[in-house]
Design a protein around this motif. Structure first.
Motif, short mmCIF file in Angstrom:
data_model
loop_
_atom_site.label_atom_id
_atom_site.label_comp_id
_atom_site.label_asym_id
_atom_site.label_seq_id
_atom_site.Cartn_x
_atom_site.Cartn_y
_atom_site.Cartn_z
N ARG A 37 0.84 -1.21 0.00
CA ARG A 37 0.00 0.00 0.00
C ARG A 37 0.87 1.26 0.00
N LEU A 38 1.96 1.25 0.75
CA LEU A 38 2.87 2.39 0.78
C LEU A 38 3.52 2.60 -0.59
N TRP A 43 3.86 5.55 -5.68
CA TRP A 43 3.83 5.49 -7.13
C TRP A 43 2.75 6.42 -7.68
N GLU A 44 1.56 6.39 -7.05
CA GLU A 44 0.47 7.26 -7.50
C GLU A 44 0.84 8.73 -7.31
N LYS A 45 1.52 9.05 -6.22
CA LYS A 45 1.95 10.43 -5.99
C LYS A 45 2.95 10.87 -7.06
N ARG A 48 1.08 11.46 -10.33
CA ARG A 48 0.36 12.75 -10.33
C ARG A 48 1.32 13.92 -10.53
N ASN A 49 2.49 13.85 -9.92
CA ASN A 49 3.47 14.91 -10.06
C ASN A 49 4.05 14.96 -11.48
N ASP A 50 4.25 13.79 -12.08
CA ASP A 50 4.80 13.73 -13.45
C ASP A 50 3.82 14.27 -14.48
N ASN A 54 -3.13 17.82 -10.24
CA ASN A 54 -3.09 18.10 -8.82
C ASN A 54 -4.34 17.64 -8.08
N SER A 55 -5.10 16.75 -8.64
CA SER A 55 -6.33 16.28 -7.96
C SER A 55 -6.03 15.19 -6.97
#
Length: 55
Positions: A37-38, A43-45, A48-50, A54-55
Motif C-alpha cells: 500500500r505504501l 507510485w500514484e503520488k 500525479r506529479n509527473d 493536482n487532484s
C-alpha cells in the motif's frame, strides 16, 4: 516429574507450534500488505506529479 507432565506437554505443544506459525504467517502477510500500500501510494503520488495533475 516428567512422567506426569509429558502427556500434557505432548498434547499442548502442537497447538502452541501451530499458533506461533499462524502468528508469524499473518504478521508477514500484513506487513507485506502495508508495504504494498505504501509503494502504491508513492507510485500514484509520483504519477500525479509527473503528469501535473493536482487532484
Amino acid at each position: 516429574m516428567w512422567d506426569a507432565a509429558w502427556p500434557y506437554l505432548a498434547a499442548i505443544l502442537p497447538t502452541i507450534i501451530v499458533a506461533a506459525l499462524f502468528y508469524f504467517l499473518m504478521k508477514s502477510i500484513l506487513e507485506g500488505d502495508r508495504r504494498e500500500r505504501l509503494a502504491q501510494s508513492q507510485w500514484e503520488k509520483e504519477e500525479r506529479n509527473d503528469t501535473g495533475d493536482n487532484s
